[in-house]
Design a protein around this motif. Structure first.
Motif, short mmCIF file in Angstrom:
data_model
loop_
_atom_site.label_atom_id
_atom_site.label_comp_id
_atom_site.label_asym_id
_atom_site.label_seq_id
_atom_site.Cartn_x
_atom_site.Cartn_y
_atom_site.Cartn_z
N LEU A 257 0.83 -1.21 0.00
CA LEU A 257 0.00 0.00 0.00
C LEU A 257 0.86 1.26 0.00
CD1 LEU A 257 -2.82 -1.13 2.47
CD2 LEU A 257 -2.90 -1.07 -0.05
N GLU A 258 2.03 1.20 0.66
CA GLU A 258 2.95 2.34 0.65
C GLU A 258 3.48 2.61 -0.76
OE1 GLU A 258 6.04 1.54 3.45
OE2 GLU A 258 4.74 1.78 5.21
N ILE A 259 3.72 1.53 -1.52
CA ILE A 259 4.20 1.67 -2.90
C ILE A 259 3.13 2.31 -3.78
CG2 ILE A 259 4.83 0.35 -4.97
CD1 ILE A 259 6.23 -1.65 -3.06
N GLY A 260 1.87 2.05 -3.43
CA GLY A 260 0.78 2.62 -4.22
C GLY A 260 -0.13 1.60 -4.86
N VAL A 261 -0.04 0.33 -4.38
CA VAL A 261 -0.96 -0.70 -4.85
C VAL A 261 -2.37 -0.35 -4.36
CG1 VAL A 261 -1.59 -3.12 -4.50
CG2 VAL A 261 0.78 -2.52 -5.02
N ASN A 262 -3.37 -0.55 -5.22
CA ASN A 262 -4.73 -0.12 -4.88
C ASN A 262 -5.45 -1.07 -3.93
OD1 ASN A 262 -4.01 0.81 -7.79
ND2 ASN A 262 -5.58 2.25 -7.11
N ASP A 263 -5.15 -2.39 -4.07
CA ASP A 263 -5.81 -3.35 -3.19
C ASP A 263 -4.90 -4.56 -3.02
OD1 ASP A 263 -7.81 -4.57 -1.61
OD2 ASP A 263 -9.38 -3.70 -2.88
N TYR A 264 -5.21 -5.38 -2.01
CA TYR A 264 -4.32 -6.47 -1.63
C TYR A 264 -5.18 -7.66 -1.24
CZ TYR A 264 -0.04 -8.45 0.52
OH TYR A 264 1.06 -9.21 0.82
N GLU A 271 -13.64 -15.70 -6.18
CA GLU A 271 -13.92 -15.09 -7.49
C GLU A 271 -14.82 -13.88 -7.38
OE1 GLU A 271 -15.36 -18.11 -10.15
OE2 GLU A 271 -13.34 -18.90 -10.53
N ASN A 272 -15.89 -13.98 -6.60
CA ASN A 272 -16.82 -12.84 -6.52
C ASN A 272 -16.17 -11.64 -5.84
OD1 ASN A 272 -16.79 -14.09 -4.04
ND2 ASN A 272 -18.97 -13.77 -3.61
N GLU A 273 -15.28 -11.91 -4.85
CA GLU A 273 -14.59 -10.81 -4.18
C GLU A 273 -13.63 -10.11 -5.14
OE1 GLU A 273 -11.59 -9.94 -0.37
OE2 GLU A 273 -12.08 -12.01 -0.95
N LEU A 274 -12.89 -10.91 -5.93
CA LEU A 274 -11.96 -10.33 -6.90
C LEU A 274 -12.72 -9.51 -7.93
CD1 LEU A 274 -9.18 -9.96 -8.21
CD2 LEU A 274 -9.53 -12.15 -9.39
N LEU A 275 -13.81 -10.07 -8.45
CA LEU A 275 -14.57 -9.35 -9.48
C LEU A 275 -15.12 -8.03 -8.94
CD1 LEU A 275 -15.61 -9.53 -12.40
CD2 LEU A 275 -17.73 -10.48 -11.48
N ASN A 276 -15.60 -8.03 -7.69
CA ASN A 276 -16.10 -6.79 -7.08
C ASN A 276 -15.01 -5.73 -7.03
OD1 ASN A 276 -18.66 -7.77 -6.69
ND2 ASN A 276 -18.32 -8.37 -4.56
N LYS A 277 -13.79 -6.15 -6.64
CA LYS A 277 -12.67 -5.21 -6.54
C LYS A 277 -12.29 -4.66 -7.92
CE LYS A 277 -10.64 -7.26 -2.35
NZ LYS A 277 -10.78 -6.10 -1.46
N GLN A 279 -14.21 -4.46 -10.64
CA GLN A 279 -15.26 -3.58 -11.17
C GLN A 279 -15.32 -2.26 -10.43
OE1 GLN A 279 -18.59 -6.37 -10.99
NE2 GLN A 279 -18.33 -6.87 -13.15
N THR A 280 -15.02 -2.29 -9.14
CA THR A 280 -14.99 -1.04 -8.37
C THR A 280 -13.87 -0.13 -8.88
OG1 THR A 280 -15.89 -2.10 -6.41
CG2 THR A 280 -14.71 -0.04 -6.08
N LEU A 281 -12.69 -0.71 -9.07
CA LEU A 281 -11.54 0.09 -9.54
C LEU A 281 -11.73 0.59 -10.97
CD1 LEU A 281 -8.60 -1.97 -8.00
CD2 LEU A 281 -9.22 0.39 -7.43
N LEU A 282 -12.46 -0.18 -11.78
CA LEU A 282 -12.70 0.24 -13.17
C LEU A 282 -13.98 1.07 -13.31
CD1 LEU A 282 -11.69 -2.99 -15.16
CD2 LEU A 282 -10.35 -0.92 -14.78
N GLY A 283 -14.68 1.26 -12.20
CA GLY A 283 -15.90 2.06 -12.24
C GLY A 283 -17.03 1.39 -12.98
N GLU A 284 -17.07 0.04 -12.91
CA GLU A 284 -18.12 -0.70 -13.62
C GLU A 284 -19.20 -1.15 -12.65
OE1 GLU A 284 -15.00 -2.73 -16.81
OE2 GLU A 284 -15.87 -3.91 -15.20
N GLU A 285 -20.33 -1.56 -13.24
CA GLU A 285 -21.40 -2.13 -12.40
C GLU A 285 -20.96 -3.52 -11.93
OE1 GLU A 285 -25.34 -2.24 -13.89
OE2 GLU A 285 -25.26 -0.21 -14.68
N VAL A 286 -21.24 -3.86 -10.69
CA VAL A 286 -20.83 -5.14 -10.15
C VAL A 286 -21.80 -6.22 -10.54
CG1 VAL A 286 -20.32 -6.41 -8.03
CG2 VAL A 286 -19.69 -3.99 -8.21
N SER A 287 -21.30 -7.24 -11.26
CA SER A 287 -22.15 -8.39 -11.63
C SER A 287 -21.24 -9.57 -11.89
CB SER A 287 -23.00 -8.09 -12.88
OG SER A 287 -22.15 -7.84 -13.98
#
Length: 292
Positions: A257-264, A271-277, A279-287
């Motif tokens: 996180l100090e380096i600047g990674v957005n999530d860990y 799979e659903n947790e990764l997809l949510n992250k 889509q959130t970072l890309l500003g997409e609808e979560v599905s």
């Protein structure tokens, strides 16, 4: 009886080659930004030391990989070998490193399978038993324009990956790359894969993905180093990075996180947790799209 020759050992990417000293006039060092700008331009020659030289990059001639843009951000000058040439044309070859001082090599003829390779004149057996190829610089430079065209067509394949919602998966595990890629493709993403950090940096010269999934523990260059290079590169620093790793300790998370990674995230990921992250970072609808 095998011939003996004095040679200079040079490095191009992660490979080492010997260059006979009789082909070398001298070695100079040049600012990487100057070299990078020259390679990007259509200029036939580069001017230094009050002379114009046709300069080529050894790794691009041999493998099609251009000078890494991230090298430009370093303060280290790069070695350029001025080649002895009786035709009167000033020619020079840039390498990544002068890896060894003058050495004496035992020259062995190449087998039939290598005899048609222009620019490779012979080979030598090193002290550890490995084989090092000996370059013929004049033949190599003569062949460079043809190889450059081949490299350009290869580069266009990378460029076709550039599109909306491209995710790059960087992991040294074949299984992880396959599983993650298939999951992402089922969700409608285009996927670029890299087998380690060095591979990722090379691909990033041609492709700018919308998001990167990055492992930590990899050979040649680990995930922390990749993330640092990306965050210090103006062209790439905007790309969201999700680090996915078996190193789930707080110390590694904090460093990321100090380096600047957005999530860990830890492995194995849900799979659903990764997809949510993503889509959130890309500003997409979560599905979540399930395979039918």
């Amino acid at each position: 009886m095998p011939l003996q020759s004095d040679a200079l050992v040079v490095r191009a990417a992660d490979r080492y080659y010997a260059i006979p000293l009789v082909q070398i006039e001298r070695v100079v060092r040049i600012n990487p930004e100057k070299l990078y700008d020259y390679y990007q331009s259509n200029d036939a020659t580069l001017n230094f030391e009050d002379n114009d030289y046709r300069v080529r990059y050894l790794n691009e001639i041999l493998s099609g990989n251009k000078l890494n843009e991230l090298v430009v951000n370093t303060n280290t000058s790069l070695p350029v070998i001025i080649i002895k040439n009786r035709t009167g044309q000033n020619i020079a070859l840039q390498v990544d490193q002068i890896a060894g001082s003058r050495i004496e090599v035992v020259v062995k003829p190449l087998g039939q399978q290598f005899s048609n390779l222009s620019g490779i004149s012979a080979a030598t057996i090193m002290g550890d038993g490995s084989v090092m190829l000996i370059l013929d610089l004049i033949a190599l430079m003569r062949n460079a324009p043809v190889l450059k065209e081949v490299a350009s067509s290869t580069g266009s394949k990378h460029r076709r990956l550039e599109s909306q919602s491209t995710v790059m998966v960087v992991d040294d595990s074949v299984t992880v790359r396959k599983v993650t890629s298939r999951f992402l493709e089922r969700q409608g993403y285009k996927v670029a894969v890299a087998k380690d950090g060095v591979d990722a940096i090379e691909i990033l010269q041609e492709t700018i993905p919308d998001l990167i999934l990055l492992d930590i523990e990899m050979p040649r260059m680990d995930g922390f180093e990749v993330a640092i290079q990306i965050r210090h590169n103006k062209r790439l620093q905007h790309i969201p990075i999700i680090m996915i790793t078996s190193r789930t300790g707080e110390k590694h998370r904090e460093r990321a996180l100090e380096i600047g990674v957005n999530d860990y995230m830890g492995k194995p990921f849900q799979e659903n947790e990764l997809l949510n992250k993503i889509q959130t970072l890309l500003g997409e609808e979560v599905s979540l799209t399930h395979e039918g």
